[in-house]
Motif scaffolding. Sequence first.
Motif, PDB file in Angstrom:
ATOM      1  N   GLU A   1     -34.561  -2.291  44.927  1.00 25.70           N
ATOM      2  CA  GLU A   1     -35.308  -1.829  43.752  1.00 25.70           C
ATOM      3  C   GLU A   1     -34.304  -1.775  42.612  1.00 25.70           C
ATOM      4  O   GLU A   1     -33.497  -0.847  42.521  1.00 25.70           O
ATOM      5  N   ALA A   2     -34.296  -2.788  41.762  1.00 23.75           N
ATOM      6  CA  ALA A   2     -33.245  -2.982  40.761  1.00 23.75           C
ATOM      7  C   ALA A   2     -33.160  -1.855  39.740  1.00 23.75           C
ATOM      8  O   ALA A   2     -32.063  -1.498  39.307  1.00 23.75           O
ATOM      9  N   ILE A   3     -34.257  -1.271  39.362  1.00 22.21           N
ATOM     10  CA  ILE A   3     -34.255  -0.269  38.294  1.00 22.21           C
ATOM     11  C   ILE A   3     -33.485   0.983  38.701  1.00 22.21           C
ATOM     12  O   ILE A   3     -32.722   1.548  37.915  1.00 22.21           O
ATOM     13  N   SER A   4     -33.686   1.431  39.935  1.00 28.77           N
ATOM     14  CA  SER A   4     -33.066   2.676  40.396  1.00 28.77           C
ATOM     15  C   SER A   4     -31.723   2.467  41.092  1.00 28.77           C
ATOM     16  O   SER A   4     -31.056   3.435  41.416  1.00 28.77           O
ATOM     17  N   ALA A   5     -31.367   1.227  41.353  1.00 29.67           N
ATOM     18  CA  ALA A   5     -30.158   0.891  42.115  1.00 29.67           C
ATOM     19  C   ALA A   5     -30.247   1.431  43.544  1.00 29.67           C
ATOM     20  O   ALA A   5     -29.244   1.744  44.170  1.00 29.67           O
ATOM     21  N   ARG A   6     -31.471   1.538  44.067  1.00 36.62           N
ATOM     22  CA  ARG A   6     -31.703   1.999  45.433  1.00 36.62           C
ATOM     23  C   ARG A   6     -32.612   0.999  46.127  1.00 36.62           C
ATOM     24  O   ARG A   6     -32.659  -0.158  45.777  1.00 36.62           O
ATOM     25  N   ARG A   7     -33.341   1.453  47.114  1.00 37.30           N
ATOM     26  CA  ARG A   7     -34.291   0.604  47.832  1.00 37.30           C
ATOM     27  C   ARG A   7     -35.660   1.238  47.734  1.00 37.30           C
ATOM     28  O   ARG A   7     -35.793   2.431  47.437  1.00 37.30           O
ATOM     29  N   ALA A   8     -36.676   0.435  47.994  1.00 33.20           N
ATOM     30  CA  ALA A   8     -38.060   0.906  47.946  1.00 33.20           C
ATOM     31  C   ALA A   8     -38.814   0.282  49.101  1.00 33.20           C
ATOM     32  O   ALA A   8     -38.373  -0.703  49.692  1.00 33.20           O
ATOM     33  N   GLY A   9     -39.966   0.844  49.399  1.00 33.29           N
ATOM     34  CA  GLY A   9     -40.830   0.282  50.424  1.00 33.29           C
ATOM     35  C   GLY A   9     -42.033  -0.376  49.781  1.00 33.29           C
ATOM     36  O   GLY A   9     -42.568   0.106  48.780  1.00 33.29           O
ATOM     37  N   GLN A  10     -42.437  -1.480  50.342  1.00 28.58           N
ATOM     38  CA  GLN A  10     -43.648  -2.185  49.900  1.00 28.58           C
ATOM     39  C   GLN A  10     -44.600  -2.243  51.082  1.00 28.58           C
ATOM     40  O   GLN A  10     -44.316  -2.890  52.078  1.00 28.58           O
ATOM     41  N   LEU A  11     -45.692  -1.509  50.989  1.00 30.23           N
ATOM     42  CA  LEU A  11     -46.751  -1.582  51.994  1.00 30.23           C
ATOM     43  C   LEU A  11     -47.611  -2.767  51.600  1.00 30.23           C
ATOM     44  O   LEU A  11     -48.278  -2.746  50.573  1.00 30.23           O
ATOM     45  N   ASP A  12     -47.561  -3.820  52.388  1.00 28.67           N
ATOM     46  CA  ASP A  12     -48.228  -5.050  51.985  1.00 28.67           C
ATOM     47  C   ASP A  12     -49.635  -5.158  52.549  1.00 28.67           C
ATOM     48  O   ASP A  12     -50.502  -5.724  51.898  1.00 28.67           O
ATOM     49  N   ASP A  13     -49.848  -4.647  53.727  1.00 28.07           N
ATOM     50  CA  ASP A  13     -51.168  -4.713  54.350  1.00 28.07           C
ATOM     51  C   ASP A  13     -51.408  -3.423  55.112  1.00 28.07           C
ATOM     52  O   ASP A  13     -50.536  -2.947  55.833  1.00 28.07           O
ATOM     53  N   LEU A  14     -52.609  -2.888  54.971  1.00 25.07           N
ATOM     54  CA  LEU A  14     -53.025  -1.698  55.706  1.00 25.07           C
ATOM     55  C   LEU A  14     -54.452  -1.944  56.153  1.00 25.07           C
ATOM     56  O   LEU A  14     -55.313  -2.273  55.329  1.00 25.07           O
ATOM     57  N   TYR A  15     -54.681  -1.798  57.451  1.00 22.76           N
ATOM     58  CA  TYR A  15     -56.032  -2.036  57.979  1.00 22.76           C
ATOM     59  C   TYR A  15     -56.333  -1.038  59.083  1.00 22.76           C
ATOM     60  O   TYR A  15     -55.489  -0.777  59.942  1.00 22.76           O
ATOM     61  N   VAL A  16     -57.545  -0.509  59.017  1.00 21.67           N
ATOM     62  CA  VAL A  16     -58.058   0.360  60.068  1.00 21.67           C
ATOM     63  C   VAL A  16     -59.398  -0.210  60.509  1.00 21.67           C
ATOM     64  O   VAL A  16     -60.273  -0.478  59.679  1.00 21.67           O
ATOM     65  N   ARG A  17     -59.530  -0.407  61.794  1.00 21.46           N
ATOM     66  CA  ARG A  17     -60.771  -0.926  62.375  1.00 21.46           C
ATOM     67  C   ARG A  17     -61.942  -0.039  61.920  1.00 21.46           C
ATOM     68  O   ARG A  17     -61.826   1.182  61.901  1.00 21.46           O
ATOM     69  N   PRO A  18     -63.079  -0.629  61.519  1.00 24.56           N
ATOM     70  CA  PRO A  18     -64.206   0.172  61.008  1.00 24.56           C
ATOM     71  C   PRO A  18     -64.617   1.336  61.907  1.00 24.56           C
ATOM     72  O   PRO A  18     -64.923   2.424  61.419  1.00 24.56           O
ATOM     73  N   SER A  19     -64.578   1.154  63.208  1.00 23.16           N
ATOM     74  CA  SER A  19     -64.984   2.228  64.125  1.00 23.16           C
ATOM     75  C   SER A  19     -64.028   3.419  64.118  1.00 23.16           C
ATOM     76  O   SER A  19     -64.373   4.496  64.603  1.00 23.16           O
ATOM     77  N   ALA A  20     -62.830   3.251  63.560  1.00 28.40           N
ATOM     78  CA  ALA A  20     -61.834   4.321  63.527  1.00 28.40           C
ATOM     79  C   ALA A  20     -61.686   4.945  62.141  1.00 28.40           C
ATOM     80  O   ALA A  20     -60.905   5.881  61.970  1.00 28.40           O
ATOM     81  N   ARG A  21     -62.413   4.448  61.167  1.00 26.87           N
ATOM     82  CA  ARG A  21     -62.269   4.971  59.804  1.00 26.87           C
ATOM     83  C   ARG A  21     -62.832   6.383  59.697  1.00 26.87           C
ATOM     84  O   ARG A  21     -63.710   6.780  60.444  1.00 26.87           O
ATOM     85  N   GLY A  22     -62.279   7.134  58.757  1.00 23.64           N
ATOM     86  CA  GLY A  22     -62.710   8.505  58.547  1.00 23.64           C
ATOM     87  C   GLY A  22     -62.084   9.487  59.530  1.00 23.64           C
ATOM     88  O   GLY A  22     -62.487  10.640  59.602  1.00 23.64           O
ATOM     89  N   ARG A  23     -61.094   9.043  60.281  1.00 21.73           N
ATOM     90  CA  ARG A  23     -60.466   9.894  61.305  1.00 21.73           C
ATOM     91  C   ARG A  23     -58.985  10.137  61.038  1.00 21.73           C
ATOM     92  O   ARG A  23     -58.251  10.547  61.913  1.00 21.73           O
ATOM     93  N   GLY A  24     -58.547   9.857  59.810  1.00 22.55           N
ATOM     94  CA  GLY A  24     -57.164  10.127  59.430  1.00 22.55           C
ATOM     95  C   GLY A  24     -56.163   9.056  59.791  1.00 22.55           C
ATOM     96  O   GLY A  24     -54.957   9.267  59.645  1.00 22.55           O
ATOM     97  N   VAL A  25     -56.627   7.908  60.244  1.00 20.90           N
ATOM     98  CA  VAL A  25     -55.712   6.857  60.702  1.00 20.90           C
ATOM     99  C   VAL A  25     -54.909   6.280  59.540  1.00 20.90           C
ATOM    100  O   VAL A  25     -53.676   6.176  59.624  1.00 20.90           O
ATOM    101  N   ALA A  26     -55.569   5.909  58.452  1.00 24.70           N
ATOM    102  CA  ALA A  26     -54.856   5.313  57.311  1.00 24.70           C
ATOM    103  C   ALA A  26     -53.860   6.300  56.719  1.00 24.70           C
ATOM    104  O   ALA A  26     -52.717   5.937  56.423  1.00 24.70           O
TER     105      ALA A  26
END
Length: 151
Positions: free
Chosen positions: A71-96
């Motif tokens: 992460e050039a601006i801060s002279a540190r590192r950063a995380g990039q969450l590129d994909d997040l998926y929760v199966r429809p049957s598991a949604r609404g249960r705190g998984v994401a």
Amino acid sequence: MALRIVRLGEADVPRLTPLIAEYSAALMHGPAAAIDEAYVGRLLSDRVVEIAGAELDGELAGFGLYYDLPEAISARRAGQLDDLYVRPSARGRGVAAALIAHIAEAGAARDWVHLRWMVPEGSSAIPLYERVAEPAPWLNFVVRIDRTVAW
């Protein structure tokens, strides 16, 4: 309900492949991507990719694919969450939320300055993201190189 977040590895190819195929099919506005075990194996063995898996009652119910980046601006590192998926049957249960928290904790241990991700406009997950994060002060843009891929 037993929820456990784990780092996925090459042994998880058979159970991750159907989830990535579901995710791809849900986002593609055209022919679905060719998601097979060979592709998922390459993804899991990629040197820059990490994938957290959410096991709900022993079954893989979701995943978060992320990167550790300079992460050039801060002279540190950063995380990039590129994909997040929760199966429809598991949604609404705190998984994401659990996946995001796990990745953020990993980032805190690595001294990341932040964890960031892009969200498709109109996503049903936006209310969750507004609870666990704050809006970023930037816009995202894309240069479409392969115009046959639309999402």
